[in-house]
Motif scaffolding. Structure first.
Motif, PDB file in Angstrom:
ATOM      1  N   UNK A  65      43.765  39.614  41.869  1.00  0.00           N
ATOM      2  CA  UNK A  65      44.739  40.378  42.428  1.00  0.00           C
ATOM      3  C   UNK A  65      44.348  40.757  43.983  1.00  0.00           C
ATOM      4  N   UNK A  66      45.489  41.163  44.765  1.00  0.00           N
ATOM      5  CA  UNK A  66      44.637  41.372  46.023  1.00  0.00           C
ATOM      6  C   UNK A  66      43.991  42.380  46.281  1.00  0.00           C
ATOM      7  N   UNK A  67      43.929  43.415  45.336  1.00  0.00           N
ATOM      8  CA  UNK A  67      43.012  44.526  45.245  1.00  0.00           C
ATOM      9  C   UNK A  67      41.446  44.102  44.521  1.00  0.00           C
ATOM     10  N   UNK A  68      41.520  42.779  44.333  1.00  0.00           N
ATOM     11  CA  UNK A  68      40.258  42.429  43.745  1.00  0.00           C
ATOM     12  C   UNK A  68      39.880  42.411  42.136  1.00  0.00           C
ATOM     13  N   UNK A  69      41.132  42.852  41.437  1.00  0.00           N
ATOM     14  CA  UNK A  69      40.776  42.917  40.188  1.00  0.00           C
ATOM     15  C   UNK A  69      41.235  41.555  39.488  1.00  0.00           C
ATOM     16  N   UNK A  70      40.428  41.119  38.502  1.00  0.00           N
ATOM     17  CA  UNK A  70      40.584  39.726  37.912  1.00  0.00           C
ATOM     18  C   UNK A  70      41.388  40.044  36.560  1.00  0.00           C
ATOM     19  N   UNK A  71      42.499  39.314  36.543  1.00  0.00           N
ATOM     20  CA  UNK A  71      43.377  39.678  35.450  1.00  0.00           C
ATOM     21  C   UNK A  71      43.777  38.431  34.831  1.00  0.00           C
ATOM     22  N   UNK A  72      44.426  38.600  33.588  1.00  0.00           N
ATOM     23  CA  UNK A  72      44.830  37.476  32.844  1.00  0.00           C
ATOM     24  C   UNK A  72      46.402  37.590  32.438  1.00  0.00           C
ATOM     25  N   UNK A  73      46.970  36.613  32.734  1.00  0.00           N
ATOM     26  CA  UNK A  73      48.476  36.418  32.392  1.00  0.00           C
ATOM     27  C   UNK A  73      48.512  36.019  31.135  1.00  0.00           C
ATOM     28  N   UNK A  74      48.693  36.776  29.927  1.00  0.00           N
ATOM     29  CA  UNK A  74      48.836  36.150  28.795  1.00  0.00           C
ATOM     30  C   UNK A  74      49.913  35.192  28.175  1.00  0.00           C
ATOM     31  N   UNK A  75      50.964  35.330  28.836  1.00  0.00           N
ATOM     32  CA  UNK A  75      52.119  34.063  28.835  1.00  0.00           C
ATOM     33  C   UNK A  75      51.587  32.856  29.280  1.00  0.00           C
ATOM     34  N   UNK A  76      50.784  32.670  30.135  1.00  0.00           N
ATOM     35  CA  UNK A  76      50.276  31.392  30.725  1.00  0.00           C
ATOM     36  C   UNK A  76      49.061  30.882  29.889  1.00  0.00           C
ATOM     37  N   UNK A  77      48.143  31.884  29.039  1.00  0.00           N
ATOM     38  CA  UNK A  77      47.211  31.477  28.708  1.00  0.00           C
ATOM     39  C   UNK A  77      47.354  30.495  27.612  1.00  0.00           C
ATOM     40  N   UNK A  78      46.404  29.207  27.741  1.00  0.00           N
ATOM     41  CA  UNK A  78      46.526  28.289  26.500  1.00  0.00           C
ATOM     42  C   UNK A  78      45.432  28.334  25.595  1.00  0.00           C
ATOM     43  N   UNK A  79      44.672  29.282  25.801  1.00  0.00           N
ATOM     44  CA  UNK A  79      43.437  29.531  24.668  1.00  0.00           C
ATOM     45  C   UNK A  79      42.580  28.313  24.614  1.00  0.00           C
ATOM     46  N   UNK A  80      42.274  27.569  25.959  1.00  0.00           N
ATOM     47  CA  UNK A  80      41.194  26.527  25.789  1.00  0.00           C
ATOM     48  C   UNK A  80      39.972  27.089  25.621  1.00  0.00           C
ATOM     49  N   UNK A  81      39.415  28.405  26.370  1.00  0.00           N
ATOM     50  CA  UNK A  81      38.175  28.818  26.139  1.00  0.00           C
ATOM     51  C   UNK A  81      37.404  28.556  27.390  1.00  0.00           C
ATOM     52  N   UNK A  82      37.924  27.766  28.320  1.00  0.00           N
ATOM     53  CA  UNK A  82      36.959  27.185  29.417  1.00  0.00           C
ATOM     54  C   UNK A  82      36.385  28.619  30.074  1.00  0.00           C
ATOM     55  N   UNK A  83      37.253  29.701  30.312  1.00  0.00           N
ATOM     56  CA  UNK A  83      36.813  30.822  31.047  1.00  0.00           C
ATOM     57  C   UNK A  83      35.635  31.717  30.323  1.00  0.00           C
ATOM     58  N   UNK A  84      35.777  31.561  28.864  1.00  0.00           N
ATOM     59  CA  UNK A  84      34.679  32.270  27.957  1.00  0.00           C
ATOM     60  C   UNK A  84      33.473  31.581  28.383  1.00  0.00           C
ATOM     61  N   UNK A  85      33.431  30.096  28.557  1.00  0.00           N
ATOM     62  CA  UNK A  85      32.120  29.330  28.887  1.00  0.00           C
ATOM     63  C   UNK A  85      31.640  29.615  30.218  1.00  0.00           C
ATOM     64  N   UNK A  86      32.541  29.781  31.295  1.00  0.00           N
ATOM     65  CA  UNK A  86      32.110  29.907  32.489  1.00  0.00           C
ATOM     66  C   UNK A  86      31.819  31.238  32.898  1.00  0.00           C
ATOM     67  N   UNK A  87      32.040  32.270  32.160  1.00  0.00           N
ATOM     68  CA  UNK A  87      31.695  33.797  32.508  1.00  0.00           C
ATOM     69  C   UNK A  87      30.479  33.961  32.037  1.00  0.00           C
TER      70      UNK A  87
END
Ligand code: SF4
Ligand code: SF4
Ligand code: SF4
Length: 228
Positions: free
Chosen positions: A88-110
């Protein structure tokens, strides 16, 4: 535009985990079954890790509370193929659940283990809490969206509180803070605008030594720790 961040004072933290419980209640984070808890498969948006250092017999274990670091250079945003994770513009990293396809790439990347795959069936109705104080009931249905199962989720810095607080003209960091900050009995957690030199977080960071977790990775976390 503010840049929200958090300071956690490890000297004041007593390891009570009130922050963890408050986060679960605030954000409708599922509880694990006894079996999941035993196998450590239940998940948390704010967790405690035990960091051990030294060599036997001079070994020391420290408990470190960990929400999402809301990295300024967030690998989870870079790898998401569906643009479901964004900054977001205020720096918060958020998740749009409607777009998430559950691939888990982000889990590996974090690199902080801040993300959780929610495979639980959840009721697709608005989440409402009956134990809210009167001023919070005016918000109507609890604003955090109920998500379907099969999405990845994590700490949001309680952005729903911040957005509502700003609408009501309240001071973020003093009158309105994330649930974990509100619940901390020892005042170990501070929240505010990192770009405002007068904010409580900026003044604290200017007056004390601090560190970020895994600074060498250049993810530029917006969660800072004050050492013991
Ligand atoms: S801590 Fe992990 S989930 Fe949070 S912003 Fe950084 S990379 Fe993303
Ligand atoms: S900021 Fe909110 S979502 Fe993040 S750990 Fe604290 S209570 Fe949980
Ligand atoms: S609520 Fe405060 S004192 Fe308790 S574990 Fe969390 S940060 Fe530490």
């Amino acid at each position: 535009m503010p840049r929200w961040g958090m300071v956690i004072d490890l000297d004041k933290c007593v390891g009570c985990q009130a922050c963890t419980v408050a986060c679960k209640a605030e954000n409708n984070v599922p509880h694990g079954s006894p079996e999941e808890q035993k196998e450590r498969r239940d998940f948390f948006w704010n967790k405690m890790i035990a960091a051990t250092s030294g060599r036997y017999p001079s070994v020391k274990t420290e408990l470190i509370p960990m929400p999402c670091m809301h990295c300024d250079k967030a690998p989870c945003v870079t790898v998401c193929p569906a643009e479901a994770t964004y900054r977001r513009a205020d720096g918060i990293i958020v998740q749009d659940f409607r777009r998430c396809i559950g691939c888990k790439y982000c889990i590996v990347a974090c690199p902080y283990g801040a993300r959780n795959f929610n495979g639980k069936e959840q009721e697709e109705k608005e989440y409402s809490r009956h134990d809210l104080p009167p001023d919070r009931k005016s918000w109507g249905p609890w604003p955090f969206p109920t998500r379907t199962h099969g999405v990845v989720e994590k700490c949001t810095f309680c952005f729903h509180r911040i957005d509502q607080g700003l609408k009501e003209g309240k001071k973020i960091g003093t009158e309105v803070v994330p649930a974990c900050v509100e619940a901390c009995p020892s005042g170990a957690r501070i929240f505010g605008d990192l770009d405002d030199p007068k904010s409580n977080v900026s003044r604290t960071l200017a007056s004390r030594d601090s560190f970020q977790l895994r600074e060498e990775l250049s993810t530029h976390p917006k969660v800072y720790y004050l050492p013991k």
